[in-house]
Design a protein around this motif. Structure first.
Motif, PDB file in Angstrom:
ATOM      1  N   SER A  92       0.821  -1.215   0.000  1.00  0.00           N
ATOM      2  CA  SER A  92       0.000   0.000   0.000  1.00  0.00           C
ATOM      3  C   SER A  92       0.850   1.257   0.000  1.00  0.00           C
ATOM      4  CB  SER A  92      -0.907   0.025   1.237  1.00  0.00           C
ATOM      5  OG  SER A  92      -1.827  -1.031   1.172  1.00  0.00           O
ATOM      6  N   ASN A  93       0.512   2.183  -0.897  1.00  0.00           N
ATOM      7  CA  ASN A  93       1.076   3.537  -0.934  1.00  0.00           C
ATOM      8  C   ASN A  93       2.596   3.578  -1.010  1.00  0.00           C
ATOM      9  OD1 ASN A  93      -1.554   4.649  -0.754  1.00  0.00           O
ATOM     10  ND2 ASN A  93      -1.506   4.219   1.446  1.00  0.00           N
ATOM     11  N   GLN A  94       3.154   2.593  -1.675  1.00  0.00           N
ATOM     12  CA  GLN A  94       4.604   2.542  -1.858  1.00  0.00           C
ATOM     13  C   GLN A  94       4.883   1.639  -3.057  1.00  0.00           C
ATOM     14  OE1 GLN A  94       6.605   1.273   1.683  1.00  0.00           O
ATOM     15  NE2 GLN A  94       8.519   0.872   0.631  1.00  0.00           N
ATOM     16  N   LEU A  95       5.808   2.030  -3.907  1.00  0.00           N
ATOM     17  CA  LEU A  95       6.150   1.189  -5.041  1.00  0.00           C
ATOM     18  C   LEU A  95       7.184   0.153  -4.611  1.00  0.00           C
ATOM     19  CD1 LEU A  95       6.358   3.761  -7.965  1.00  0.00           C
ATOM     20  CD2 LEU A  95       4.448   2.300  -7.291  1.00  0.00           C
ATOM     21  N   PRO A  96       7.078  -1.068  -5.129  1.00  0.00           N
ATOM     22  CA  PRO A  96       8.056  -2.105  -4.801  1.00  0.00           C
ATOM     23  C   PRO A  96       9.456  -1.712  -5.293  1.00  0.00           C
ATOM     24  CG  PRO A  96       6.172  -3.023  -5.965  1.00  0.00           C
ATOM     25  CD  PRO A  96       6.030  -1.542  -6.018  1.00  0.00           C
ATOM     26  N   GLN A  97      10.458  -2.193  -4.609  1.00  0.00           N
ATOM     27  CA  GLN A  97      11.851  -1.866  -4.944  1.00  0.00           C
ATOM     28  C   GLN A  97      12.181  -2.120  -6.417  1.00  0.00           C
ATOM     29  OE1 GLN A  97      14.070  -0.200  -3.234  1.00  0.00           O
ATOM     30  NE2 GLN A  97      15.621  -0.406  -4.810  1.00  0.00           N
ATOM     31  N   PRO A  98      11.781  -3.258  -7.014  1.00  0.00           N
ATOM     32  CA  PRO A  98      12.124  -3.459  -8.435  1.00  0.00           C
ATOM     33  C   PRO A  98      11.577  -2.374  -9.357  1.00  0.00           C
ATOM     34  CG  PRO A  98      11.486  -5.533  -7.448  1.00  0.00           C
ATOM     35  CD  PRO A  98      11.171  -4.465  -6.436  1.00  0.00           C
ATOM     36  N   PHE A  99      10.448  -1.771  -9.014  1.00  0.00           N
ATOM     37  CA  PHE A  99       9.899  -0.689  -9.835  1.00  0.00           C
ATOM     38  C   PHE A  99      10.826   0.529  -9.830  1.00  0.00           C
ATOM     39  CE2 PHE A  99       4.996  -1.469  -9.722  1.00  0.00           C
ATOM     40  CZ  PHE A  99       5.170  -2.824  -9.915  1.00  0.00           C
ATOM     41  N   LEU A 100      11.439   0.789  -8.691  1.00  0.00           N
ATOM     42  CA  LEU A 100      12.207   2.015  -8.500  1.00  0.00           C
ATOM     43  C   LEU A 100      13.521   2.044  -9.264  1.00  0.00           C
ATOM     44  CD1 LEU A 100      11.630   2.409  -4.659  1.00  0.00           C
ATOM     45  CD2 LEU A 100      10.373   3.519  -6.529  1.00  0.00           C
ATOM     46  N   THR A 101      14.001   0.891  -9.701  1.00  0.00           N
ATOM     47  CA  THR A 101      15.326   0.815 -10.319  1.00  0.00           C
ATOM     48  C   THR A 101      15.292   0.565 -11.818  1.00  0.00           C
ATOM     49  OG1 THR A 101      15.452  -1.553  -9.806  1.00  0.00           O
ATOM     50  CG2 THR A 101      16.348  -0.024  -8.164  1.00  0.00           C
ATOM     51  N   ARG A 102      14.117   0.669 -12.419  1.00  0.00           N
ATOM     52  CA  ARG A 102      13.988   0.350 -13.837  1.00  0.00           C
ATOM     53  C   ARG A 102      13.163   1.388 -14.587  1.00  0.00           C
ATOM     54  NH1 ARG A 102      14.284  -4.448 -11.365  1.00  0.00           N
ATOM     55  NH2 ARG A 102      15.435  -6.104 -12.400  1.00  0.00           N
ATOM     56  N   LEU A 103      13.306   1.344 -15.896  1.00  0.00           N
ATOM     57  CA  LEU A 103      12.442   2.110 -16.786  1.00  0.00           C
ATOM     58  C   LEU A 103      11.125   1.343 -16.870  1.00  0.00           C
ATOM     59  CD1 LEU A 103      12.393   4.566 -18.714  1.00  0.00           C
ATOM     60  CD2 LEU A 103      13.103   2.983 -20.536  1.00  0.00           C
ATOM     61  N   LEU A 104      10.010   2.021 -16.633  1.00  0.00           N
ATOM     62  CA  LEU A 104       8.705   1.376 -16.568  1.00  0.00           C
ATOM     63  C   LEU A 104       7.785   1.833 -17.689  1.00  0.00           C
ATOM     64  CD1 LEU A 104       7.983   1.796 -12.743  1.00  0.00           C
ATOM     65  CD2 LEU A 104       9.021  -0.176 -13.900  1.00  0.00           C
ATOM     66  N   SER A 105       6.942   0.928 -18.131  1.00  0.00           N
ATOM     67  CA  SER A 105       5.826   1.244 -19.002  1.00  0.00           C
ATOM     68  C   SER A 105       4.589   1.170 -18.113  1.00  0.00           C
ATOM     69  CB  SER A 105       5.729   0.229 -20.142  1.00  0.00           C
ATOM     70  OG  SER A 105       4.538   0.426 -20.871  1.00  0.00           O
ATOM     71  N   VAL A 106       3.907   2.288 -17.959  1.00  0.00           N
ATOM     72  CA  VAL A 106       2.749   2.387 -17.072  1.00  0.00           C
ATOM     73  C   VAL A 106       1.516   2.574 -17.957  1.00  0.00           C
ATOM     74  CG1 VAL A 106       1.724   3.657 -15.144  1.00  0.00           C
ATOM     75  CG2 VAL A 106       4.220   3.408 -15.287  1.00  0.00           C
TER      76      VAL A 106
END
Length: 154
Positions: free
Chosen positions: A87-101
């Motif tokens: 909840s209300n926090q992005l997982p660590q793997p999301f924070l270190t990569r280029l994302l397609s949202v």
């Protein structure tokens, strides 16, 4: 805006870990071992530890009867025993990569999509969720296309 990031149920993948490599190959699945910390698991929403057993397989992340129906690659950790809920926090793997949202509406059509550096993704996600037409969001790792997780309003 409150949000929740959800992992995939591990129950979908548990039977595969007991199969021999030949049977996995017949299903288009590969068993592998994490060689570094770059194997994100969409079940646990964490990176696999070095030496950890994983499966690489194609997963239908968008099963809706829509033109956007889709599947793609994921790595699943053998030890992932529960679908993560953050909840209300992005997982660590999301924070270190280029994302397609990708933001979807109630008809399961993409109505907004952006590519963003993971460390800047939270602001984009909150902005997308503030749009009433957005029903949910799928996140993918942009470079390899692996499905990362689903985000809903909390």
């Amino acid at each position: 805006m409150s949000y929740k990031v959800s992992g995939i149920s591990p129950d979908l993948f548990r039977p595969y870990f007991d199969l021999p490599d030949e049977a996995l190959a017949a299903k288009g699945i590969r068993r592998c071992v994490a060689e570094d910390d770059q194997y994100p698991c969409p079940v646990s929403l964490v990176h696999a530890a070095m030496g950890e057993e994983l499966l690489l397989l194609s997963y239908e992340h968008q099963a809706a009867n829509s033109p956007y129906r889709a599947k793609g690659p994921i790595f699943v950790r053998k030890v992932a025993d529960a679908a993560a809920q953050i909840s209300n926090q992005l997982p660590q793997p999301f924070l270190t990569r280029l994302l397609s949202v990708r933001a979807y509406d109630e008809s399961n059509d993409i109505i907004e999509a952006e590519v963003v550096d993971g460390k800047n993704a939270e602001a984009l996600i909150i902005k997308m969720l503030a749009t009433l037409e957005v029903a949910y969001i799928h996140v993918h790792y942009a470079r390899r296309g692996c499905y990362a997780g689903r985000i809903d309003r909390a």
